[in-house]
Design an enzyme around this catalytic site. Structure first.
Site, PDB file in Angstrom:
ATOM      1  N   ILE A  67      -6.250  -7.081  11.826  1.00 20.44           N
ATOM      2  CA  ILE A  67      -5.516  -7.026  13.102  1.00 20.44           C
ATOM      3  C   ILE A  67      -6.283  -6.194  14.136  1.00 20.44           C
ATOM      4  CG2 ILE A  67      -3.310  -6.386  14.179  1.00 20.44           C
ATOM      5  CD1 ILE A  67      -2.080  -6.689  11.292  1.00 20.44           C
ATOM      6  N   LYS A 114     -16.816   1.444   9.431  1.00 12.59           N
ATOM      7  CA  LYS A 114     -15.647   0.659   9.882  1.00 12.59           C
ATOM      8  C   LYS A 114     -15.574   0.624  11.402  1.00 12.59           C
ATOM      9  CE  LYS A 114     -12.676   1.092   5.981  1.00 12.59           C
ATOM     10  NZ  LYS A 114     -11.618   1.728   5.277  1.00 12.59           N
ATOM     11  N   ASP A 164      -5.009  -5.766   2.180  1.00 11.38           N
ATOM     12  CA  ASP A 164      -6.207  -6.582   2.406  1.00 11.38           C
ATOM     13  C   ASP A 164      -5.953  -8.049   2.063  1.00 11.38           C
ATOM     14  OD1 ASP A 164      -7.736  -4.475   3.287  1.00 11.38           O
ATOM     15  OD2 ASP A 164      -8.340  -3.897   1.245  1.00 11.38           O
ATOM     16  N   PHE A 201      -7.698   3.938  12.062  1.00 12.03           N
ATOM     17  CA  PHE A 201      -7.575   4.985  11.050  1.00 12.03           C
ATOM     18  C   PHE A 201      -8.326   4.533   9.813  1.00 12.03           C
ATOM     19  CE2 PHE A 201      -4.672   8.589  11.694  1.00 12.03           C
ATOM     20  CZ  PHE A 201      -4.389   8.390  13.029  1.00 12.03           C
ATOM     21  N   ASN A 245       0.858  -1.184   0.000  1.00 14.95           N
ATOM     22  CA  ASN A 245       0.000   0.000   0.000  1.00 14.95           C
ATOM     23  C   ASN A 245       0.887   1.225   0.000  1.00 14.95           C
ATOM     24  OD1 ASN A 245      -2.827  -0.647   0.196  1.00 14.95           O
ATOM     25  ND2 ASN A 245      -2.343  -1.611   2.146  1.00 14.95           N
TER      26      ASN A 245
END
Ligand code: C5P
Length: 396
Positions: A307, A337, A278, A323, A209
């Site tokens: 996690i 989320k 992901d 975040f 990422n």
């Protein structure tokens, strides 16, 4: 500015690192501090007083018998008006003198006469640092309540390698800021993730990422400056660990999960800032994939563990903060989320606004609603996030 209104006496003693004290004056001034420089005679052999005078905009004090002080009490006047005396670099000789209460020059006298805290950043040859006499002096200074910054290990001006390098000016400034920061997270254990993960396709290629790690590292620093004991599980980034933070380097999401789960149960707060991939590659190749071997290699993906959700599901686990980096619909995605992972607080940002740079725009989402923070450097936002966390924990 973190040091606005703070009066700092910077003592400079004789050592090659004295040239770095010039940068230190500039950086302290940039953060708003009012810096008054006092030099030992030894320091003047490395850098001139004119340099410090130009950078601090104030006269530099060298001599106990300086006639400029109206009542010939420079040592008392200078140290009484200070919020902090910082000595950087602090030579072996200077440490020996102040450990023994000597007052044989202006700076040592100011240290003895002070009614404010003292921070020292030692700098010397590694053998001088390791010498039992120096270690004895340092131990005494610690008992006396003096705070030590460093020294670092590494290459030295004399060509040797070892402990004794002065901590870099940028890090000394952060330690000074830490000194003045309210200890909102005193005695709390903070566990964090930051940076990207890297999922191998073969020994030289992978899926990752875009994440510089800067936001996470800023949060780690802010938490530690607020008094927390910080463990930072970091994916591959090109950043130095902040002073006083324990870093565990990992590469893949599975490595990150293992490192986090080994510490989660004993932590008070978990902050997941990492951009975890992901998916990982189920069929990673042991050897480098070659072109021209007939067709495009099939890459099979499997989902990585979440996690943060796993830590949040622990019984009596830490207070969890997430975040959410989104490219659109920030509030909707961040709130969903937060609910899905079952965490009390999530910090959202639009990736167009914060990626890779020093500044960011954060919006905090918790049970009481939406809290947009003013766009600011990541270090400032990190401190505001730490304050928000401390408030939420305080209310719980
Ligand atoms: O990837 P996502 O947007 O779901 O990330 C939201 C939060 O969850 C972040 O705090 C991130 O660090 C965490 N996370 C995680 N493990 C994953 C995916 C995300 O801890 N596999």
């Amino acid at each position: 500015m973190e040091l606005q209104g703070k009066r700092i006496v910077l003592g400079v003693t004789g050592g090659i690192a004295a040239y770095k004290a010039a940068e230190l004056v500039r950086l302290l001034g940039k953060r708003g501090a009012d810096v008054q420089v006092a030099m030992t005679e030894g320091a003047t052999h490395f850098v001139t007083a004119t340099t410090f005078q130009a950078l601090s905009g104030q006269p530099v004090y060298l001599d106990q018998w300086d006639a400029r002080m109206p009542n010939a009490m420079a040592h008392i006047d200078l140290s009484r008006s200070a919020d902090l005396i910082l000595v950087a670099p602090a030579s072996a000789d200077f440490l020996a003198r102040i450990a023994n209460g000597m007052a044989d020059d202006l700076l040592a006298t100011m240290v003895l006469a002070r009614d404010c805290p003292l921070l020292v950043a030692p700098a010397m040859n590694r053998q001088m640092w390791e010498n039992p006499a120096t270690q004895r002096n340092v131990a005494q200074l610690l008992v006396d309540g003096v705070q030590l910054i460093g020294p670092d290990s590494g290459e030295q001006a004399c060509g040797e390698v070892g402990a004794g390098r002065m901590v870099e000016p940028e890090e000394i400034v952060e330690e000074v800021i830490a000194f003045f920061t309210p200890k909102l997270l005193a005695d709390r254990k903070v566990l964090m993730t930051a940076g990207p993960t890297f999922e191998a396709i073969d020994p030289v290629r992978g899926i990752t990422n875009l994440s510089s790690g800067r936001m996470g590292y800023a949060v780690a620093r802010a938490a530690r400056q607020a008094g927390a004991e910080v463990t930072l599980v970091s994916g591959p980034v090109g950043l130095q660990a902040p002073q006083g933070v324990t870093r565990i380097n990992v590469r893949s999401a599975l490595d990150m999960q293992a490192a986090v789960m080994a510490h989660a149960a004993t932590s008070d707060i978990f902050i997941g800032v990492a951009a975890v991939a992901d998916y990982r590659v189920a069929n990673a190749a042991e050897h480098k994939l070659k072109k021209d071997t007939g067709g495009i290699p099939p890459i099979e993906l499997v989902e990585n563990p979440d996690i943060l959700a796993e830590v949040a599901a622990l019984k009596d686990g830490p207070f969890c903060v997430g975040f959410a980096a989104e490219s659109r619909n920030l509030e909707e995605y961040a709130q969903s989320k937060r609910r899905k992972k079952n965490i009390p607080l999530i910090a959202g940002n639009l990736i167009q606004e914060g990626f890779g740079g020093d500044d960011n725009r954060l919006v905090l989402f918790d049970d009481t609603g939406v809290h947009p923070l003013t766009p600011a450097p990541k270090s400032v936002l990190a401190r505001q996030l730490v304050e928000h966390i401390a408030n939420m924990i305080g209310r719980a």
